[in-house]
Write a protein that holds these residues in place. Structure first.
Motif, PDB file in Angstrom:
ATOM      1  N   ALA A  95       0.808  -1.228   0.000  1.00 12.02           N
ATOM      2  CA  ALA A  95       0.000   0.000   0.000  1.00 12.02           C
ATOM      3  C   ALA A  95       0.837   1.271   0.000  1.00 12.02           C
ATOM      4  N   SER A  96       2.104   1.163   0.365  1.00 15.26           N
ATOM      5  CA  SER A  96       2.974   2.349   0.369  1.00 15.26           C
ATOM      6  C   SER A  96       3.658   2.564  -0.974  1.00 15.26           C
ATOM      7  N   GLY A  97       3.495   1.619  -1.914  1.00  9.98           N
ATOM      8  CA  GLY A  97       4.207   1.687  -3.187  1.00  9.98           C
ATOM      9  C   GLY A  97       3.428   2.452  -4.249  1.00  9.98           C
ATOM     10  N   ALA A  98       4.001   2.489  -5.454  1.00  5.26           N
ATOM     11  CA  ALA A  98       3.382   3.257  -6.540  1.00  5.26           C
ATOM     12  C   ALA A  98       2.022   2.674  -6.924  1.00  5.26           C
ATOM     13  N   LEU A  99       1.966   1.351  -7.136  1.00  4.59           N
ATOM     14  CA  LEU A  99       0.693   0.733  -7.513  1.00  4.59           C
ATOM     15  C   LEU A  99      -0.261   0.711  -6.323  1.00  4.59           C
ATOM     16  N   GLY A 100       0.274   0.323  -5.169  1.00  4.17           N
ATOM     17  CA  GLY A 100      -0.577   0.168  -3.984  1.00  4.17           C
ATOM     18  C   GLY A 100      -1.185   1.481  -3.534  1.00  4.17           C
ATOM     19  N   ALA A 148       1.761  -2.573   4.605  1.00  2.00           N
ATOM     20  CA  ALA A 148       3.040  -1.954   4.216  1.00  2.00           C
ATOM     21  C   ALA A 148       4.013  -2.084   5.375  1.00  2.00           C
ATOM     22  N   GLY A 149       5.243  -1.582   5.180  1.00  2.00           N
ATOM     23  CA  GLY A 149       6.230  -1.574   6.250  1.00  2.00           C
ATOM     24  C   GLY A 149       5.808  -0.624   7.366  1.00  2.00           C
ATOM     25  N   THR A 150       6.261  -0.894   8.593  1.00  6.44           N
ATOM     26  CA  THR A 150       5.850  -0.056   9.730  1.00  6.44           C
ATOM     27  C   THR A 150       6.301   1.395   9.548  1.00  6.44           C
ATOM     28  N   SER A 151       7.428   1.603   8.847  1.00  3.49           N
ATOM     29  CA  SER A 151       7.890   2.987   8.666  1.00  3.49           C
ATOM     30  C   SER A 151       6.984   3.756   7.710  1.00  3.49           C
ATOM     31  N   ASN A 152       6.083   3.058   7.032  1.00  6.67           N
ATOM     32  CA  ASN A 152       5.151   3.715   6.113  1.00  6.67           C
ATOM     33  C   ASN A 152       3.722   3.764   6.644  1.00  6.67           C
ATOM     34  N   ALA A 153       3.535   3.377   7.921  1.00  2.00           N
ATOM     35  CA  ALA A 153       2.172   3.323   8.464  1.00  2.00           C
ATOM     36  C   ALA A 153       1.491   4.696   8.399  1.00  2.00           C
ATOM     37  N   ALA A 211       0.992  -3.901   9.292  1.00  2.00           N
ATOM     38  CA  ALA A 211       2.376  -4.219   8.923  1.00  2.00           C
ATOM     39  C   ALA A 211       2.456  -5.529   8.160  1.00  2.00           C
ATOM     40  N   HIS A 212       3.340  -5.582   7.118  1.00  2.00           N
ATOM     41  CA  HIS A 212       3.556  -6.860   6.454  1.00  2.00           C
ATOM     42  C   HIS A 212       4.463  -7.751   7.305  1.00  2.00           C
ATOM     43  N   GLY A 213       4.616  -9.009   6.910  1.00  2.00           N
ATOM     44  CA  GLY A 213       5.459  -9.946   7.660  1.00  2.00           C
ATOM     45  C   GLY A 213       4.644 -11.014   8.373  1.00  2.00           C
ATOM     46  N   THR A 233      -3.576 -10.467  -8.019  1.00  2.00           N
ATOM     47  CA  THR A 233      -2.211  -9.992  -7.792  1.00  2.00           C
ATOM     48  C   THR A 233      -1.665  -9.340  -9.044  1.00  2.00           C
ATOM     49  N   LEU A 234      -0.945  -8.247  -8.832  1.00  2.00           N
ATOM     50  CA  LEU A 234      -0.212  -7.592  -9.924  1.00  2.00           C
ATOM     51  C   LEU A 234       1.260  -7.943  -9.849  1.00  2.00           C
ATOM     52  N   ALA A 235       1.670  -8.657  -8.790  1.00  3.51           N
ATOM     53  CA  ALA A 235       3.099  -8.757  -8.501  1.00  3.51           C
ATOM     54  C   ALA A 235       3.623 -10.170  -8.305  1.00  3.51           C
ATOM     55  N   PHE A 264      -3.511 -13.505 -11.830  1.00  4.16           N
ATOM     56  CA  PHE A 264      -2.461 -12.511 -12.050  1.00  4.16           C
ATOM     57  C   PHE A 264      -2.913 -11.608 -13.185  1.00  4.16           C
ATOM     58  N   SER A 265      -2.816 -10.308 -12.995  1.00  2.00           N
ATOM     59  CA  SER A 265      -3.205  -9.381 -14.060  1.00  2.00           C
ATOM     60  C   SER A 265      -1.969  -8.670 -14.599  1.00  2.00           C
ATOM     61  N   ALA A 266      -1.723  -8.842 -15.883  1.00  2.00           N
ATOM     62  CA  ALA A 266      -0.551  -8.231 -16.519  1.00  2.00           C
ATOM     63  C   ALA A 266      -0.969  -7.022 -17.347  1.00  2.00           C
ATOM     64  N   GLY A 267      -0.256  -5.922 -17.161  1.00  2.00           N
ATOM     65  CA  GLY A 267      -0.440  -4.771 -18.046  1.00  2.00           C
ATOM     66  C   GLY A 267       0.353  -4.987 -19.325  1.00  2.00           C
ATOM     67  N   HIS A 268      -0.202  -4.598 -20.462  1.00  2.00           N
ATOM     68  CA  HIS A 268       0.514  -4.726 -21.735  1.00  2.00           C
ATOM     69  C   HIS A 268      -0.058  -3.697 -22.703  1.00  2.00           C
ATOM     70  N   GLY A 278      13.381  -2.495  -3.007  1.00  2.07           N
ATOM     71  CA  GLY A 278      11.965  -2.767  -2.727  1.00  2.07           C
ATOM     72  C   GLY A 278      11.351  -1.803  -1.731  1.00  2.07           C
ATOM     73  N   HIS A 279      12.157  -0.891  -1.218  1.00  4.54           N
ATOM     74  CA  HIS A 279      11.666   0.061  -0.199  1.00  4.54           C
ATOM     75  C   HIS A 279      12.144   1.462  -0.563  1.00  4.54           C
ATOM     76  N   THR A 280      11.465   2.079  -1.511  1.00  2.00           N
ATOM     77  CA  THR A 280      11.947   3.358  -2.029  1.00  2.00           C
ATOM     78  C   THR A 280      11.380   4.554  -1.268  1.00  2.00           C
TER      79      THR A 280
HETATM   80  N1  LIG Z   1       1.161  -6.760 -13.356  1.00  4.48           N
HETATM   81  C1  LIG Z   1       1.689  -5.712 -13.964  1.00  4.48           C
HETATM   82  O1  LIG Z   1       1.433  -5.456 -15.153  1.00  4.48           O
HETATM   83  C2  LIG Z   1       2.602  -4.805 -13.193  1.00  4.48           C
HETATM   84  C3  LIG Z   1       2.789  -3.478 -13.607  1.00  4.48           C
HETATM   85  C4  LIG Z   1       3.615  -2.648 -12.846  1.00  4.48           C
HETATM   86  C5  LIG Z   1       4.236  -3.159 -11.700  1.00  4.48           C
HETATM   87  N2  LIG Z   1       4.045  -4.466 -11.357  1.00  4.48           N
HETATM   88  C6  LIG Z   1       4.657  -5.040 -10.149  1.00  4.48           C
HETATM   89  O2  LIG Z   1       4.006  -4.501  -9.014  1.00  4.48           O
HETATM   90  C7  LIG Z   1       4.903  -4.513  -7.910  1.00  4.48           C
HETATM   91  C8  LIG Z   1       4.875  -3.158  -7.214  1.00  4.48           C
HETATM   92  O3  LIG Z   1       5.408  -2.165  -8.068  1.00  4.48           O
HETATM   93  P1  LIG Z   1       5.575  -0.684  -7.507  1.00  4.48           P
HETATM   94  O4  LIG Z   1       6.115   0.123  -8.626  1.00  4.48           O
HETATM   95  O5  LIG Z   1       4.344  -0.270  -6.815  1.00  4.48           O
HETATM   96  O6  LIG Z   1       6.751  -0.910  -6.419  1.00  4.48           O
HETATM   97  P2  LIG Z   1       7.174   0.021  -5.202  1.00  4.48           P
HETATM   98  O7  LIG Z   1       6.692   1.398  -5.397  1.00  4.48           O
HETATM   99  O8  LIG Z   1       8.640  -0.205  -5.004  1.00  4.48           O
HETATM  100  O9  LIG Z   1       6.404  -0.581  -3.931  1.00  4.48           O
HETATM  101  C9  LIG Z   1       6.776  -1.818  -3.387  1.00  4.48           C
HETATM  102  C10 LIG Z   1       5.845  -2.154  -2.222  1.00  4.48           C
HETATM  103  O10 LIG Z   1       6.130  -3.482  -1.793  1.00  4.48           O
HETATM  104  C11 LIG Z   1       6.308  -3.470  -0.399  1.00  4.48           C
HETATM  105  N3  LIG Z   1       7.259  -4.509  -0.004  1.00  4.48           N
HETATM  106  C12 LIG Z   1       8.588  -4.537  -0.267  1.00  4.48           C
HETATM  107  N4  LIG Z   1       9.139  -5.657   0.249  1.00  4.48           N
HETATM  108  C13 LIG Z   1       8.126  -6.337   0.856  1.00  4.48           C
HETATM  109  C14 LIG Z   1       8.037  -7.562   1.549  1.00  4.48           C
HETATM  110  N5  LIG Z   1       9.127  -8.324   1.776  1.00  4.48           N
HETATM  111  N6  LIG Z   1       6.839  -7.978   2.001  1.00  4.48           N
HETATM  112  C15 LIG Z   1       5.736  -7.220   1.789  1.00  4.48           C
HETATM  113  N7  LIG Z   1       5.740  -6.039   1.152  1.00  4.48           N
HETATM  114  C16 LIG Z   1       6.930  -5.621   0.671  1.00  4.48           C
HETATM  115  C17 LIG Z   1       6.814  -2.087  -0.053  1.00  4.48           C
HETATM  116  O11 LIG Z   1       6.488  -1.825   1.307  1.00  4.48           O
HETATM  117  P3  LIG Z   1       7.405  -0.996   2.338  1.00  4.48           P
HETATM  118  O12 LIG Z   1       8.442  -0.237   1.549  1.00  4.48           O
HETATM  119  O13 LIG Z   1       6.412  -0.110   3.020  1.00  4.48           O
HETATM  120  O14 LIG Z   1       8.009  -2.032   3.240  1.00  4.48           O
HETATM  121  C18 LIG Z   1       6.006  -1.231  -1.031  1.00  4.48           C
HETATM  122  O15 LIG Z   1       4.737  -0.973  -0.529  1.00  4.48           O
HETATM  123  C19 LIG Z   1       6.268  -4.909  -8.477  1.00  4.48           C
HETATM  124  O16 LIG Z   1       6.446  -6.292  -8.210  1.00  4.48           O
HETATM  125  C20 LIG Z   1       6.120  -4.690  -9.964  1.00  4.48           C
HETATM  126  O17 LIG Z   1       6.972  -5.533 -10.729  1.00  4.48           O
HETATM  127  C21 LIG Z   1       3.233  -5.281 -12.082  1.00  4.48           C
END
Ligand SMILES: NC(=O)c1ccc[n+]([C@@H]2O[C@H](COP(=O)([O-])OP(=O)(O)OC[C@H]3O[C@@H](n4cnc5c(N)ncnc54)[C@H](OP(=O)(O)O)[C@@H]3O)[C@@H](O)[C@H]2O)c1
Length: 301
Positions: free
Chosen positions: A146-151, A169-174, A186-188, A230-232, A243-247, A291-293
């Motif tokens: 939920a803290s990421g770009a897609l989430g 998401a991670g606790t630092s992103n709560a 929190a994840h984990g 799932t997207l991931a 699984f849903s793939a963007g294309h 994975g934690h940007t």
């Molecule tokens: N299906 C598709 O067409 C498609 C399209 C685009 C992207 N994607 C995929 O979608 C995923 C997310 O992309 P994004 O750009 O949103 O990435 P992102 O901005 O880097 O976000 C990653 C997220 O994953 C969490 N995370 C990292 N390690 C984790 C772990 N060990 N357990 C649980 N959560 C964890 C992070 O949480 P914290 O930092 O808070 O810990 C953060 O919320 C990627 O796998 C990407 O390849 C798929």
């Protein structure tokens, strides 16, 4: 033009700035002067060689910039417009001064190039996945990553549609996840218990944007895989999850435009982590690979 040209696939250091031919817009295409490129996990895989692109290649799957020239069939009045979208080719991408695209939206006033570039892939994929889940007002939805770009895009679209969201998401992103309108969890290990405690009335659907193992917990919480997307996680089929793939055939600029308009109105959050000049594209990739940007990573060509 200058671009981060890959001549052989591998470590981040293969991203080397070099001179490359400026692309020419064909029918239906606009040539954009790229002002910001979002950096995506898929580009890490592409750079490493997973997509079997042919070298020399310029990657970068989303961009924001200014239309410099248009090809046949494209309205000349677009020249000079600020646009954000997807480069048409996976190997003629946005880590470059110029790219060509036929799938884009204009950027409203008040939205920066960095914000626009950071919104394209997140908003499109989040909206498509939520559509597949067929969520309704009053539903409770779990969003992992939920803290990421897609989430973070999924959380905001779902909240705007009257859905209660548990944001994993991670606790630092709560605090950030809470600021988007979700209940942070929190994840984990122990995820099932934490989700149940946060949603005593039960959960109706789940969207996994994190991968990295939460699907069994989500199946347990939902009592089955039917209302999980799932997207991931490419192992989704093991759990019976879709699984849903963007294309290129399903990219939709409409939710991108919706998010950009909301940014302009101060009603949408797109978090920028760090911006890197083109010459430091390798460092941008090293950061995304953690994975934690804590916000979208951007390259400024
Ligand atoms: N299906 C598709 O067409 C498609 C399209 C685009 C992207 N994607 C995929 O979608 C995923 C997310 O992309 P994004 O750009 O949103 O990435 P992102 O901005 O880097 O976000 C990653 C997220 O994953 C969490 N995370 C990292 N390690 C984790 C772990 N060990 N357990 C649980 N959560 C964890 C992070 O949480 P914290 O930092 O808070 O810990 C953060 O919320 C990627 O796998 C990407 O390849 C798929």
């Amino acid at each position: 033009m200058k671009a981060a040209v890959i001549t052989s696939f591998g470590e981040p250091s293969v991203l080397q700035v070099a001179e490359a031919p400026r692309p020419v817009p064909g029918p239906g295409q606009a040539l954009a002067r790229v002002r910001a490129a979002g950096v995506n996990p898929a580009e890490i895989q592409a750079r490493a060689g997973a997509f079997r692109l042919h070298a020399p290649a310029i990657i970068g799957f989303e961009f924001a910039g200014v239309v410099e020239q248009v090809g046949p069939g494209v309205d000349e009045s677009l020249v000079g417009e600020r646009i954000a979208g997807w480069p048409d080719s996976a190997s003629q991408g946005s880590y470059a001064e110029y790219t060509v695209s036929s799938n884009f939206t204009t950027i409203p006033d008040g939205v920066s190039f960095e914000e626009a570039a950071a919104t394209v892939i997140g908003a499109d994929n989040a909206a498509r996945a939520l559509g597949l889940l067929n969520i309704r007002p009053g539903d409770t939805l779990v969003v992992t990553g939920a803290s990421g770009a897609l989430g973070s895009a999924a959380v905001q679209f779902a909240r705007r549609r009257g859905v209660t969201v548990i944001g994993v998401a991670g606790t630092s992103n709560a605090d950030f996840v809470q600021s988007l309108g979700a209940i942070p969890v929190a994840h984990g290990p122990g995820l099932v218990d934490r989700i149940r405690a946060a949603a005593p009335g039960g959960v109706d659907a789940a969207l996994d944007t994190a991968g990295k193992g939460p699907l069994p917990a989500l199946v347990e919480v939902l009592g089955g895989p039917e209302r999980i997307v799932t997207l991931a996680d490419r192992d989704a089929a093991r759990y019976g999850v879709a699984f849903s793939a963007g294309h290129s055939g399903n990219r939709d600029s409409q939710p991108v435009r919706e998010a950009l308009d909301l940014i302009a109105a101060g009603a949408w959050t797109v978090r920028i982590g760090r911006s890197f000049p083109l010459a430091e594209a390798a460092d941008a990739h090293r950061l995304v690979a953690t994975g934690h940007t804590h916000g979208k990573v951007i390259i400024l060509p």
